[in-house]
Design a protein around this motif. Structure first.
Motif, short mmCIF file in Angstrom:
data_model
loop_
_atom_site.label_atom_id
_atom_site.label_comp_id
_atom_site.label_asym_id
_atom_site.label_seq_id
_atom_site.Cartn_x
_atom_site.Cartn_y
_atom_site.Cartn_z
N TYR A 123 21.61 -7.06 12.84
CA TYR A 123 20.99 -6.24 11.79
C TYR A 123 19.96 -5.32 12.44
CZ TYR A 123 17.14 -9.62 12.17
OH TYR A 123 16.12 -10.41 12.64
N PHE A 124 19.38 -4.41 11.65
CA PHE A 124 18.40 -3.49 12.23
C PHE A 124 17.17 -3.35 11.33
CE2 PHE A 124 21.20 -0.79 9.70
CZ PHE A 124 20.32 0.06 9.03
N ASP A 125 16.07 -2.95 11.96
CA ASP A 125 14.83 -2.66 11.26
C ASP A 125 14.49 -1.19 11.48
OD1 ASP A 125 14.63 -5.35 10.57
OD2 ASP A 125 13.50 -5.84 12.37
N THR A 126 13.85 -0.59 10.49
CA THR A 126 13.53 0.84 10.52
C THR A 126 12.04 1.03 10.25
OG1 THR A 126 15.75 1.38 9.73
CG2 THR A 126 14.07 3.08 9.49
N PHE A 127 11.42 1.96 11.01
CA PHE A 127 9.97 2.13 10.95
C PHE A 127 9.59 3.60 10.73
CE2 PHE A 127 11.12 -1.40 13.63
CZ PHE A 127 10.28 -2.44 13.21
N PHE A 128 8.64 3.81 9.82
CA PHE A 128 8.03 5.12 9.59
C PHE A 128 6.58 4.99 10.05
CE2 PHE A 128 11.39 4.39 6.57
CZ PHE A 128 12.06 5.60 6.44
N ASP A 129 6.30 5.34 11.30
CA ASP A 129 4.96 5.17 11.85
C ASP A 129 4.11 6.40 11.52
OD1 ASP A 129 5.54 2.69 12.97
OD2 ASP A 129 6.41 3.60 14.76
N LEU A 130 3.60 6.42 10.29
CA LEU A 130 2.75 7.50 9.81
C LEU A 130 1.37 6.93 9.47
CD1 LEU A 130 5.42 9.09 7.44
CD2 LEU A 130 4.71 9.97 9.67
N ASP A 131 0.50 7.75 8.89
CA ASP A 131 -0.84 7.25 8.52
C ASP A 131 -0.70 6.04 7.61
OD1 ASP A 131 -1.96 9.23 10.03
OD2 ASP A 131 -2.29 10.59 8.35
N ASN A 132 0.17 6.16 6.60
CA ASN A 132 0.49 5.02 5.74
C ASN A 132 1.87 4.50 6.17
OD1 ASN A 132 -1.81 5.09 3.83
ND2 ASN A 132 -0.99 7.11 3.32
N LYS A 133 1.86 3.47 6.98
CA LYS A 133 3.09 2.99 7.61
C LYS A 133 4.02 2.33 6.60
CE LYS A 133 0.82 2.08 12.06
NZ LYS A 133 1.49 3.16 12.79
N ILE A 134 5.32 2.60 6.79
CA ILE A 134 6.35 1.98 5.96
C ILE A 134 7.43 1.46 6.90
CG2 ILE A 134 8.12 2.37 4.20
CD1 ILE A 134 5.34 2.54 3.06
N GLU A 135 8.01 0.33 6.56
CA GLU A 135 9.12 -0.20 7.34
C GLU A 135 10.02 -1.03 6.43
OE1 GLU A 135 7.89 -4.15 9.64
OE2 GLU A 135 6.40 -2.54 9.98
N PHE A 136 11.28 -1.17 6.84
CA PHE A 136 12.17 -2.07 6.09
C PHE A 136 13.17 -2.70 7.04
CE2 PHE A 136 14.53 1.97 5.83
CZ PHE A 136 15.83 1.58 6.10
N SER A 137 13.72 -3.84 6.62
CA SER A 137 14.65 -4.61 7.44
C SER A 137 15.97 -4.79 6.70
CB SER A 137 14.06 -5.98 7.78
OG SER A 137 15.01 -6.78 8.49
N THR A 138 17.05 -4.83 7.45
CA THR A 138 18.36 -5.14 6.87
C THR A 138 18.79 -6.56 7.25
OG1 THR A 138 19.58 -4.29 8.79
CG2 THR A 138 19.01 -2.71 7.07
N GLY A 139 17.83 -7.37 7.67
CA GLY A 139 18.13 -8.73 8.12
C GLY A 139 18.46 -9.68 6.98
N PRO A 140 19.04 -10.84 7.31
CA PRO A 140 19.44 -11.81 6.29
C PRO A 140 18.27 -12.47 5.58
CG PRO A 140 19.78 -12.70 8.49
CD PRO A 140 19.42 -11.26 8.67
N GLN A 141 17.06 -12.38 6.17
CA GLN A 141 15.89 -12.98 5.53
C GLN A 141 15.12 -11.97 4.68
OE1 GLN A 141 14.60 -14.46 9.47
NE2 GLN A 141 14.47 -16.49 8.52
N ALA A 142 15.60 -10.74 4.63
CA ALA A 142 14.96 -9.68 3.84
C ALA A 142 15.80 -9.41 2.58
CB ALA A 142 14.82 -8.41 4.68
N THR A 143 15.27 -8.56 1.71
CA THR A 143 16.00 -8.18 0.50
C THR A 143 17.30 -7.47 0.88
OG1 THR A 143 13.90 -7.90 -0.66
CG2 THR A 143 15.84 -6.90 -1.66
#
Length: 522
Positions: free
Chosen positions: A447-467
Motif C-alpha cells: 500500500y502507499f501513503d501520500t503527504f502534502f508537506d505545507l504549512d497545514n500538513k495533510i496526509e493519508f494512507s491506503t493501508g489496511p489499518q486506515a479508512t
C-alpha cells in the motif's frame, strides 16, 4: 539514415576475415592486442584494467556483479551480451538492479546499436564458463576471440543490419500513414457541427498514447468511485483550502483533471488561473461542470496529452495532480507528472502532493488463500493444480481485513516528487517483518501513503489499518504459506521494474529465503 552508420563494427584483420592463418600467427596477433590494445574500463566505475578477465574479477568482488551467474540466470547468448553491455553504458544502472531484476532489462533491440566500439564487445562471451579446468572468465587473464566465432559474429551483425534496415522502412511507412490519418481526422473535426466548433476555443486535441488507459477514464462510474472516496477527496480539499494563502493569485496546473474537482478547489482557494488538462472524453463533461459553477473565467480546460500539448502559459506556480495508481505506481501518471514538473513548474513552485512512499505488511488469511490458490487442487472432482503457478503470478487488488494482518509494516521505497525521475518505478529493497502473533503467512500486501508537506500538513494512507480507499491494497500471494511464531522475523527482498511491453505495468519480485515469487501487474 544509414544503418551502417549506426552500427560501429570493428575493422577485421586478415586473421579474422576467414582467410588462412596458422596458430603461431594467431597467437602473435592476440599477444600484441593484449599489450598494445586499449585498457578495459569497469562497467560500473572509472577504474581501468589491462584485460577483461581482471575487470570481470573486479566487477565480481567490488560490485557483486557476476557475469557467469547472469548468463545462466537469463540463458544469455552473444546478442543478449552485446545488448547488456550497451544497456549498461547508456543507462548506467546500479549492479544490484541487474542482479535482482526478474527480467533482463536490456531485451530491447535498440541496444544492438552500440556507440563507440570498446573492448567489452570483443569478449568471447559464448565460451564464458565452458572450460571446467580454467577459471570462470579467462586463461592467464587473456580472453581471445577465435577466428571462427568472430567471423560468425560479423556475419550475424550484417544479417541484423539488414533486419534493422527493413524495420526502418516499415517504420517510415507507418509514420507516413499516421500523418495521413491525422490530416483526415483534422479535416473531419474542422468540418464538424456547430457544437463541436464551440468547444474548440477551450480544447486542445493531441495525439493519444495508451488509448485503453485513457479511454477507461471516459466511464463516469470511475469518477463516481474516486469522488466518493472521501479519504482521497477530503485530503486534497483540505490540503488546498487549508493552505489557501499558497494559492492566492497563483497560476495552477491540474494534471489529469477528470471532472475538475481539484481545479474547482484551487479556484475556491483564490487561484488567479487554473489550467486543467485531461486526455479522456470526461473533459467535455468537466467543461459543463465548470460552467454550472460559474468558474469559466478562472478555470481553462484542455483536452490532450500534456507531452504533446502546448499550454497557454510558459510556467505555473503550482501543480496539483492525483496521479497515483494501485501499488502507487501501477497505471499511474508519474511520468506525465515529472514532465509537467520539469517543463512547466517555476523554480520555487509548489507540488501537491509532494511526497509518497510504499509499504508492505504480512497477511495471514487461510480462508482467502484456499479460495484463490488451493481452489485449483480440486475443481468439480478434477485436479487443476497446474493453474496455481499462473494464478500466483497475478497481483490482487482487494481490502485486507485488519484482523488478518500478522506482521508489522515496513516502508520499501520513498518518492520525493520534487526530485524523482522516471526511474522511481525501478527499485529494490530488503525487508524485515516481525510477526505480531502466531499464524501462517499467506501473502504480502502493499500500500502507499501520500503527504502534502505545507504549512497545514495533510496526509493519508491506503493501508489496511486506515479508512478504506478506492486504491485498496495490492496482495501478493505466496506459493506456500510460511508458519510464523510471535516475534519471529521474516527476511526477504522485494524489487520492482517496469514491464517492457506496457510501461504503465509492473513486474514485482519477492524473495523469501530461497523462494522467489514473481508477479505481474498488467
Amino acid at each position: 539514415m544509414s544503418v551502417e552508420d549506426d552500427l560501429h563494427c570493428p575493422p577485421l584483420s586478415d586473421a579474422c576475415s576467414g582467410g588462412p592463418a596458422n596458430d603461431e600467427e594467431d597467437s602473435d596477433d592476440w599477444d600484441e592486442m593484449e599489450v598494445s590494445g586499449e585498457q578495459t574500463t569497469c562497467l560500473f566505475c572509472p577504474l581501468q584494467f589491462h584485460t577483461i578477465a581482471v575487470a570481470l574479477d573486479h566487477c565480481r568482488s567490488d560490485h557483486k556483479f557476476d557475469l557467469l551467474e547472469l548468463k545462466n540466470k537469463y540463458n544469455m547468448d552473444c546478442y543478449s551480451y552485446i545488448k547488456m553491455i550497451n544497456y549498461i553504458r547508456l543507462q548506467k544502472p546500479d549492479p544490484q538492479l541487474l542482479n535482482e531484476s526478474s527480467i533482463a532489462l536490456w531485451e530491447d533491440d535498440v541496444y544492438l546499436k552500440p556507440g563507440e566500439m570498446e573492448t567489452w564487445l570483443m569478449y568471447d562471451f559464448d565460451d564464458l564458463g565452458s572450460a571446467p579446468s580454467t577459471p570462470h572468465y579467462a586463461i592467464d587473464g587473456k580472453t581471445p576471440i577465435s577466428n571462427i566465432n568472430f567471423s560468425d559474429l560479423q556475419k550475424q551483425i550484417q544479417d541484423l543490419t539488414m533486419q534493422v534496415r527493413h524495420k526502418d522502412m516499415l517504420l517510415e511507412n507507418y509514420l507516413r500513414d499516421m500523418e495521413k490519418m491525422r490530416k483526415v481526422t483534422r479535416t473531419i473535426v474542422e468540418s464538424g457541427d456547430s457544437i463541436d466548433k464551440k468547444l474548440t476555443h477551450n480544447v486542445v486535441s493531441s495525439g493519444c498514447d495508451s488509448n485503453d488507459y485513457f479511454n477507461s477514464y471516459s466511464h463516469f462510474g470511475i469518477h463516481h468511485e474516486m469522488l466518493n472516496d472521501t479519504v482521497r477527496t477530503d485530503s486534497y480539499r483540505d490540503a488546498i483550502l487549508n493552505n489557501s494563502n499558497c494559492f492566492a493569485d497563483k497560476i495552477v496546473l491540474d494534471l489529469g483533471c477528470g471532472t475538475g474537482i481539484l481545479s474547482m478547489f484551487s479556484a475556491k482557494a483564490g487561484a488567479h488561473k487554473v489550467y486543467g488538462i485531461d486526455q479522456s472524453d470526461v473533459i467535455y463533461k468537466a467543461m459543463d461542470i465548470i460552467r454550472e459553477n460559474n468558474l469559466e473565467d478562472q478555470i481553462h480546460l484542455i483536452r490532450g496529452q500534456l507531452e504533446k500539448t502546448n499550454l497557454p502559459v510558459e510556467k505555473v506556480d503550482i501543480i496539483v495532480s492525483e496521479w497515483m495508481g494501485y501499488f502507487l505506481l501501477f497505471e499511474g501518471m508519474l511520468d506525465s507528472f515529472i514532465y509537467a514538473r520539469d517543463n512547466y513548474l517555476k523554480e520555487d513552485g509548489l507540488i501537491l502532493p509532494n511526497r509518497c512512499n510504499i509499504s508492505i505488511i504480512g497477511v495471514s488469511d487461510t480462508d482467502r488463500y484456499n479460495k484463490v490458490i488451493n481452489f485449483w487442487d480440486n475443481v468439480y472432482g478434477f485436479s487443476m493444480k497446474c493453474m496455481k503457478s499462473e494464478v500466483i503470478k497475478e497481483a490482487f487488488v482487494e481490502i485486507v481485513p485488519d484482523d488478518k494482518l500478522i506482521t508489522d509494516s515496513q516502508v520499501i521505497t520513498e518518492i520525493n516528487l520534487r526530485k524523482c525521475d522516471v526511474n522511481a518505478c525501478i527499485f529494490s529493497s530488503k525487508f524485515n517483518l516481525t510477526a505480531r502473533k502466531d499464524g501462517d503467512l499467506t501473502a504480502i500486501a502493499g500500500y502507499f501513503d501520500t503527504f502534502f508537506d505545507l504549512d497545514n500538513k495533510i496526509e493519508f494512507s491506503t493501508g489496511p489499518q486506515a479508512t478504506k480507499t478506492h486504491w485498496q491494497q495490492t496482495v501478493f500471494f505466496l506459493g506456500e504459506p510460511i508458519t510464523l511464531k510471535q516475534g519471529e522475523v521474516i527476511e526477504g527482498t522485494i524489487s520492482c521494474t517496469r514491464l517492457t511491453k506496457n510501461v504503465r505495468g509492473l513486474a514485482i519480485t519477492i524473495t523469501i529465503d530461497k523462494n522467489r515469487y514473481q508477479y505481474v501487474m498488467d
